[in-house]
Design a protein around this motif. Structure first.
Motif, mmCIF file in Angstrom:
data_model
loop_
_atom_site.group_PDB
_atom_site.id
_atom_site.type_symbol
_atom_site.label_atom_id
_atom_site.label_comp_id
_atom_site.label_asym_id
_atom_site.label_seq_id
_atom_site.Cartn_x
_atom_site.Cartn_y
_atom_site.Cartn_z
ATOM 1 N N MET A 1 0.593 -1.163 0.054
ATOM 2 C CA MET A 1 0.073 -0.033 -0.122
ATOM 3 C C MET A 1 0.982 1.177 0.137
ATOM 4 S SD MET A 1 -3.018 1.101 2.712
ATOM 5 C CE MET A 1 -3.372 -0.724 2.839
ATOM 6 N N LEU A 2 0.748 2.189 -0.879
ATOM 7 C CA LEU A 2 1.357 3.399 -0.906
ATOM 8 C C LEU A 2 0.518 4.672 -0.589
ATOM 9 C CD1 LEU A 2 3.348 2.406 -4.260
ATOM 10 C CD2 LEU A 2 4.072 2.417 -1.690
ATOM 11 N N HIS A 3 -0.807 4.553 -0.710
ATOM 12 C CA HIS A 3 -1.710 5.647 -0.256
ATOM 13 C C HIS A 3 -1.601 6.208 1.102
ATOM 14 C CE1 HIS A 3 -4.915 8.430 -0.982
ATOM 15 N NE2 HIS A 3 -5.672 7.563 -0.112
ATOM 16 N N ASN A 4 -1.786 7.560 1.272
ATOM 17 C CA ASN A 4 -2.074 8.141 2.566
ATOM 18 C C ASN A 4 -0.916 7.838 3.605
ATOM 19 O OD1 ASN A 4 -3.665 9.883 3.986
ATOM 20 N ND2 ASN A 4 -4.807 8.270 4.951
ATOM 21 N N PHE A 5 0.348 7.970 3.355
ATOM 22 C CA PHE A 5 1.209 7.851 4.231
ATOM 23 C C PHE A 5 2.059 9.389 4.369
ATOM 24 C CE2 PHE A 5 1.518 3.569 3.383
ATOM 25 C CZ PHE A 5 1.756 2.960 4.469
ATOM 26 N N ASP A 6 2.586 9.541 5.639
ATOM 27 C CA ASP A 6 3.144 10.898 5.727
ATOM 28 C C ASP A 6 4.838 10.433 6.269
ATOM 29 O OD1 ASP A 6 3.910 13.470 5.943
ATOM 30 O OD2 ASP A 6 3.184 13.421 8.000
ATOM 31 N N PRO A 7 5.559 10.563 5.318
ATOM 32 C CA PRO A 7 5.643 11.480 4.178
ATOM 33 C C PRO A 7 5.072 10.608 2.996
ATOM 34 C CG PRO A 7 7.791 10.671 4.592
ATOM 35 C CD PRO A 7 7.080 10.447 5.935
ATOM 36 N N PRO A 8 4.684 11.258 1.886
ATOM 37 C CA PRO A 8 4.048 10.133 0.842
ATOM 38 C C PRO A 8 4.971 9.373 0.310
ATOM 39 C CG PRO A 8 3.703 12.787 0.501
ATOM 40 C CD PRO A 8 4.600 12.486 1.564
ATOM 41 N N ALA A 9 4.714 8.399 -0.457
ATOM 42 C CA ALA A 9 5.386 7.327 -1.296
ATOM 43 C C ALA A 9 6.463 8.275 -2.059
ATOM 44 C CB ALA A 9 4.667 6.581 -2.056
ATOM 45 N N THR A 10 7.886 7.857 -2.275
ATOM 46 C CA THR A 10 8.780 8.242 -3.045
ATOM 47 C C THR A 10 8.476 7.686 -4.398
ATOM 48 O OG1 THR A 10 10.262 6.623 -2.554
ATOM 49 C CG2 THR A 10 10.313 8.546 -1.075
ATOM 50 N N LEU A 54 -1.957 7.906 -7.321
ATOM 51 C CA LEU A 54 -1.637 8.476 -5.909
ATOM 52 C C LEU A 54 -2.063 9.915 -5.798
ATOM 53 C CD1 LEU A 54 1.384 6.307 -4.993
ATOM 54 C CD2 LEU A 54 -0.925 5.921 -4.317
ATOM 55 N N ASN A 55 -1.440 10.687 -6.678
ATOM 56 C CA ASN A 55 -1.605 12.129 -6.820
ATOM 57 C C ASN A 55 -2.909 12.602 -6.891
ATOM 58 O OD1 ASN A 55 1.091 12.673 -6.493
ATOM 59 N ND2 ASN A 55 1.594 12.649 -8.681
ATOM 60 N N SER A 56 -3.941 11.732 -7.337
ATOM 61 C CA SER A 56 -5.424 12.042 -7.684
ATOM 62 C C SER A 56 -6.265 11.498 -6.481
ATOM 63 C CB SER A 56 -5.934 11.240 -8.871
ATOM 64 O OG SER A 56 -5.177 11.908 -9.838
ATOM 65 N N LEU A 57 -5.884 10.626 -5.840
ATOM 66 C CA LEU A 57 -6.747 9.950 -4.668
ATOM 67 C C LEU A 57 -6.905 11.030 -3.325
ATOM 68 C CD1 LEU A 57 -5.083 6.684 -4.285
ATOM 69 C CD2 LEU A 57 -7.383 7.281 -5.175
ATOM 70 N N VAL A 58 -8.117 11.033 -3.014
ATOM 71 C CA VAL A 58 -8.379 11.938 -1.731
ATOM 72 C C VAL A 58 -8.782 11.299 -0.586
ATOM 73 C CG1 VAL A 58 -8.649 14.201 -3.161
ATOM 74 C CG2 VAL A 58 -10.540 12.677 -2.434
ATOM 75 N N THR A 59 -8.404 11.586 0.661
ATOM 76 C CA THR A 59 -9.006 11.048 1.650
ATOM 77 C C THR A 59 -9.266 11.831 2.985
ATOM 78 O OG1 THR A 59 -8.863 9.263 3.266
ATOM 79 C CG2 THR A 59 -6.767 10.424 2.585
ATOM 80 N N LYS A 60 -10.256 11.717 3.860
ATOM 81 C CA LYS A 60 -10.599 12.458 4.867
ATOM 82 C C LYS A 60 -9.580 11.805 6.027
ATOM 83 C CE LYS A 60 -14.763 14.411 3.657
ATOM 84 N NZ LYS A 60 -16.002 14.771 4.107
ATOM 85 N N ALA A 61 -8.965 10.527 5.868
ATOM 86 C CA ALA A 61 -8.510 9.687 7.091
ATOM 87 C C ALA A 61 -7.125 10.478 7.206
ATOM 88 C CB ALA A 61 -8.268 8.424 6.531
ATOM 89 N N PRO A 62 -6.809 10.647 8.389
ATOM 90 C CA PRO A 62 -5.218 10.966 8.685
ATOM 91 C C PRO A 62 -4.320 10.091 8.144
ATOM 92 C CG PRO A 62 -6.299 9.972 10.760
ATOM 93 C CD PRO A 62 -7.261 9.875 9.681
ATOM 94 N N PRO A 63 -3.039 10.794 7.613
ATOM 95 C CA PRO A 63 -2.137 9.916 7.085
ATOM 96 C C PRO A 63 -1.574 8.941 7.987
ATOM 97 C CG PRO A 63 -1.665 12.335 6.951
ATOM 98 C CD PRO A 63 -2.668 12.139 7.790
ATOM 99 N N ARG A 64 -1.145 7.727 7.474
ATOM 100 C CA ARG A 64 -0.644 6.366 8.134
ATOM 101 C C ARG A 64 0.970 7.020 8.586
ATOM 102 N NH1 ARG A 64 -4.035 4.024 4.491
ATOM 103 N NH2 ARG A 64 -2.261 3.680 3.247
ATOM 104 N N ARG A 66 4.333 5.362 8.695
ATOM 105 C CA ARG A 66 5.199 4.161 8.215
ATOM 106 C C ARG A 66 5.746 3.408 9.289
ATOM 107 N NH1 ARG A 66 6.555 4.876 2.885
ATOM 108 N NH2 ARG A 66 5.942 6.995 2.090
ATOM 109 N N GLU A 67 6.343 3.690 10.202
ATOM 110 C CA GLU A 67 6.827 3.064 11.446
ATOM 111 C C GLU A 67 5.668 2.048 11.984
ATOM 112 O OE1 GLU A 67 9.354 4.903 14.091
ATOM 113 O OE2 GLU A 67 10.544 5.848 12.463
ATOM 114 N N ILE A 68 4.575 2.689 12.416
ATOM 115 C CA ILE A 68 3.306 2.130 12.740
ATOM 116 C C ILE A 68 2.826 0.975 12.138
ATOM 117 C CG2 ILE A 68 1.001 2.146 13.767
ATOM 118 C CD1 ILE A 68 1.767 4.953 14.812
ATOM 119 N N GLU A 69 2.842 1.027 10.755
ATOM 120 C CA GLU A 69 2.133 0.371 9.698
ATOM 121 C C GLU A 69 3.135 -0.956 9.607
ATOM 122 O OE1 GLU A 69 -0.739 0.328 8.667
ATOM 123 O OE2 GLU A 69 -1.030 2.015 9.751
ATOM 124 N N ALA A 70 4.449 -0.617 9.564
ATOM 125 C CA ALA A 70 5.546 -1.757 9.457
ATOM 126 C C ALA A 70 5.534 -2.565 10.672
ATOM 127 C CB ALA A 70 6.985 -1.070 9.379
#
Length: 84
Positions: A1-10, A54-64, A66-70
């Motif tokens: 999954m690459l969407h909605n991460f802070d920082p965004p996917a490289t 990825l640049n077109s997707l929008v969400t109201k959810a807060p960014p995930r 990376r360390e927590i998801e890993a």
């Protein structure tokens, strides 16, 4: 999954995902010389399409985070495979 991460996917992460996809679809980890050009063209096209998506997707959810998801993924793998 690459969407909605802070920082965004490289771009490197997007390219790596595209490469993984093309390898999976083609059944080849490394293409033959005869197929190398088609393989690389597919990776480039999928990288571009993924970036556009990825640049077109929008969400109201807060960014995930990376360390927590890993950590969550590692815990799921440990449970699935019985490892730590």
């Amino acid at each position: 999954m690459l969407h909605n991460f802070d920082p965004p996917a490289t771009e490197e992460e997007i390219h790596a995902s595209a490469l993984q996809y093309v390898r999976k679809i083609s059944g080849a980890a490394k293409p033959s010389a005869a197929n190398a050009e088609a393989f690389e063209a597919a990776v480039a096209a999928i990288t571009e399409a993924t970036s556009t998506l990825l640049n077109s997707l929008v969400t109201k959810a807060p960014p995930r985070d990376r360390e927590i998801e890993a950590a969550k993924a590692k815990a799921r793998a440990a449970e699935r495979y019985g490892t730590e």
